[in-house]
Write an enzyme that holds these catalytic residues in place. Structure first.
Site, mmCIF file in Angstrom:
data_model
loop_
_atom_site.group_PDB
_atom_site.id
_atom_site.type_symbol
_atom_site.label_atom_id
_atom_site.label_comp_id
_atom_site.label_asym_id
_atom_site.label_seq_id
_atom_site.Cartn_x
_atom_site.Cartn_y
_atom_site.Cartn_z
ATOM 1 N N TYR A 63 -1.960 -0.871 10.884
ATOM 2 C CA TYR A 63 -2.068 -1.507 9.560
ATOM 3 C C TYR A 63 -0.868 -1.157 8.689
ATOM 4 O O TYR A 63 -0.171 -2.031 8.174
ATOM 5 C CB TYR A 63 -3.374 -1.083 8.862
ATOM 6 C CG TYR A 63 -3.372 -1.355 7.372
ATOM 7 C CD1 TYR A 63 -3.394 -2.662 6.887
ATOM 8 C CD2 TYR A 63 -3.328 -0.312 6.430
ATOM 9 C CE1 TYR A 63 -3.370 -2.930 5.520
ATOM 10 C CE2 TYR A 63 -3.309 -0.568 5.064
ATOM 11 C CZ TYR A 63 -3.325 -1.871 4.615
ATOM 12 O OH TYR A 63 -3.296 -2.128 3.259
ATOM 13 N N LYS A 123 2.245 -3.450 7.177
ATOM 14 C CA LYS A 123 2.542 -3.601 5.749
ATOM 15 C C LYS A 123 3.979 -3.153 5.461
ATOM 16 O O LYS A 123 4.685 -3.768 4.668
ATOM 17 C CB LYS A 123 1.557 -2.783 4.901
ATOM 18 C CG LYS A 123 0.143 -3.291 4.901
ATOM 19 C CD LYS A 123 -0.029 -4.685 4.315
ATOM 20 C CE LYS A 123 0.167 -4.735 2.825
ATOM 21 N NZ LYS A 123 -0.135 -6.090 2.275
ATOM 22 N N THR A 152 0.830 -1.215 0.000
ATOM 23 C CA THR A 152 0.000 0.000 0.000
ATOM 24 C C THR A 152 0.861 1.261 0.000
ATOM 25 O O THR A 152 2.003 1.242 0.472
ATOM 26 C CB THR A 152 -0.893 -0.013 1.270
ATOM 27 O OG1 THR A 152 -1.443 1.274 1.470
ATOM 28 C CG2 THR A 152 -0.108 -0.372 2.523
ATOM 29 N N ASP A 153 0.279 2.373 -0.445
ATOM 30 C CA ASP A 153 0.984 3.664 -0.361
ATOM 31 C C ASP A 153 1.006 4.175 1.082
ATOM 32 O O ASP A 153 1.723 5.126 1.389
ATOM 33 C CB ASP A 153 0.354 4.708 -1.292
ATOM 34 C CG ASP A 153 -1.103 5.019 -0.984
ATOM 35 O OD1 ASP A 153 -1.706 4.329 -0.129
ATOM 36 O OD2 ASP A 153 -1.651 5.964 -1.587
ATOM 37 N N GLU A 154 0.219 3.531 1.962
ATOM 38 C CA GLU A 154 0.172 4.005 3.354
ATOM 39 C C GLU A 154 1.504 3.782 4.085
ATOM 40 O O GLU A 154 1.733 4.364 5.134
ATOM 41 C CB GLU A 154 -0.980 3.336 4.109
ATOM 42 C CG GLU A 154 -2.314 3.674 3.476
ATOM 43 C CD GLU A 154 -3.529 3.263 4.299
ATOM 44 O OE1 GLU A 154 -3.441 3.243 5.535
ATOM 45 O OE2 GLU A 154 -4.556 2.963 3.678
#
Ligand SMILES: NC(=O)c1ccc[n+]([C@@H]2O[C@H](COP(=O)([O-])OP(=O)(O)OC[C@H]3O[C@@H](n4cnc5c(N)ncnc54)[C@H](O)[C@@H]3O)[C@@H](O)[C@H]2O)c1
Length: 356
Positions: free
Chosen positions: A160, A164, A133-135
């Site tokens: 989260y 990741k 993810t870009d998060e």
């Protein structure tokens, strides 16, 4: 190719499998634990295809994974299995650490064990594609024009995104230390059909249809880049078949939207498509309700997807307006799917499928 996909019963994984079965000749093994987010009904259209296989398994179970690798002999792994909902990671993070970090570790080890047994030629062609993810990059200032690139430093904010980020680091370490041919993709927010109704877009559509409040965190000014899930599925296929080992690609839709605008756009579409309301309102926008902000809420995500366009010639096909209309129409036309999930009928449906 034989492609082993983890998390194939989830939102993005099922879109990838529908794409691969419908648009390619590859054989697919879907390895999924079927948590609350896993839904085999999303694969009903391809489930009887002889190139599609399913095994209910936990990616934390390395011995089971080794057995599956030996039987299926994959040429590539596409790793999508994860706990994926930020709010859940805040209230209960243990599953996120277990699946996203320990599970990725076990999958890497099972892949390495299998990869070591391959011929040199097969070893060089094998790919372990980690979907992230870009998060992991944290957030950007609301006023900044800056975008996340593949070299932006990691600064995750939520349990989260931290889990990741950890898994991305493990994947890179398995490339550098053991030579396992890995690729990582970091994608922006996905939306589209079959999305579990806890995420912003399906939640808003379904709440509005029932005349329930439409919750918006804080002032709703947070910005996300939105990508239609079928565009993401195509991007992942291009990456797994064309990218060089060791590469990272950011995938995004060039669709930066404030959360509040997304909710208002859905309301406008519903005002047009379902004008007859029985709950005494003239526009669905009247249901919008601001609620206290999520702790650690990221302000802005924005992806620079130049590299995947330049190297692999991928660009999204769907605009936000066209993709959102398709999504709203899909939820309006598939209320049985939604009802089964929300009422727990889904579990009975699965049992019936297995019996037949
Ligand atoms: N949804 C997004 O907007 C988005 C954006 C960027 C990246 N991602 C990443 O893409 C991947 C897929 O996301 P999604 O939205 O489809 O998630 P999802 O929650 O819809 O699906 C996850 C799937 O993984 C399965 N799973 C969970 N734990 C498992 C375990 N221990 N063993 C085997 N299977 C397990 C679930 O049953 C489910 O089918 C995730 O890795 C996520 O981090 C998602």
């Amino acid at each position: 190719m034989n492609i082993l996909i983890t998390g194939g019963a989830g939102f993005i994984g099922s879109a990838v499998i529908r794409y691969l079965i419908n648009e390619t000749k590859h054989n697919i093994l879907n390895v999924d634990k079927l948590t609350y987010a896993g839904n085999l009904e999303s694969l009903a259209a391809v489930a009887n295809n002889p190139r599609y296989h399913f095994c209910q398994a936990d990616i934390c179970d390395k011995n089971h994974l080794i057995q599956l690798f030996n039987n299926f002999q994959p040429d590539a792994v596409m790793h999508l299995a994860a706990e994926s909902h930020v709010d859940r990671s805040i209230s209960s993070s243990a599953e996120f650490i277990q699946t996203n970090i320990v599970g990725t570790f076990q999958l890497l080890e099972a892949s390495r064990h299998y990869w070591n047994s391959l011929s040199k030629e097969k070893q060089s062609l094998f790919r372990f594609h980690h979907i992230s993810t870009d998060e992991v990059y944290g957030d950007l200032n609301n006023s900044a024009t800056e975008l996340f690139t593949e070299v932006t430093p990691y600064a995750p904010s939520s349990p989260y995104s931290a889990s990741k980020a950890s898994s991305d680091h493990l994947v890179r370490a398995w490339y550098r230390t053991y030579g396992l041919p890995v690729i990582i993709t970091n994608c922006s927010n996905n939306y589209g059909p079959y999305h579990f109704p806890e995420k912003l877009i399906p939640l808003t559509i379904l709440n509005a249809m029932q005349g329930k409040k439409l919750p918006v965190y804080g002032n709703g000014e947070q910005i996300r880049d939105w990508l239609y899930v079928e565009d993401h599925a195509r991007a992942l296929y291009v990456v797994v078949t064309k990218a060089k080992a060791g590469e990272t690609y950011n995938i995004g839709g060039h669709n930066e939207q404030k959360n509040i605008d997304v909710v208002k756009d859905i309301c406008s579409l519903l005002d047009e498509l379902v004008p007859n309301k029985t709950f005494g309102i003239t526009s669905y926008k009247e249901l919008i309700t601001f609620i206290p902000d999520r702790p650690g809420h990221d302000v802005r995500y924005a992806i620079d997807a130049t590299k995947i366009k330049r190297d692999l010639n991928w660009v999204p096909q769907e605009s936000f307006q066209s993709g959102l209309r398709k999504t709203v129409l899909w939820y309006l036309n598939n209320q049985e799917w939604v009802n089964r999930i929300l009422t727990g009928e889904y579990q009975k449906w699965i049992q019936k499928q297995y019996q037949s």
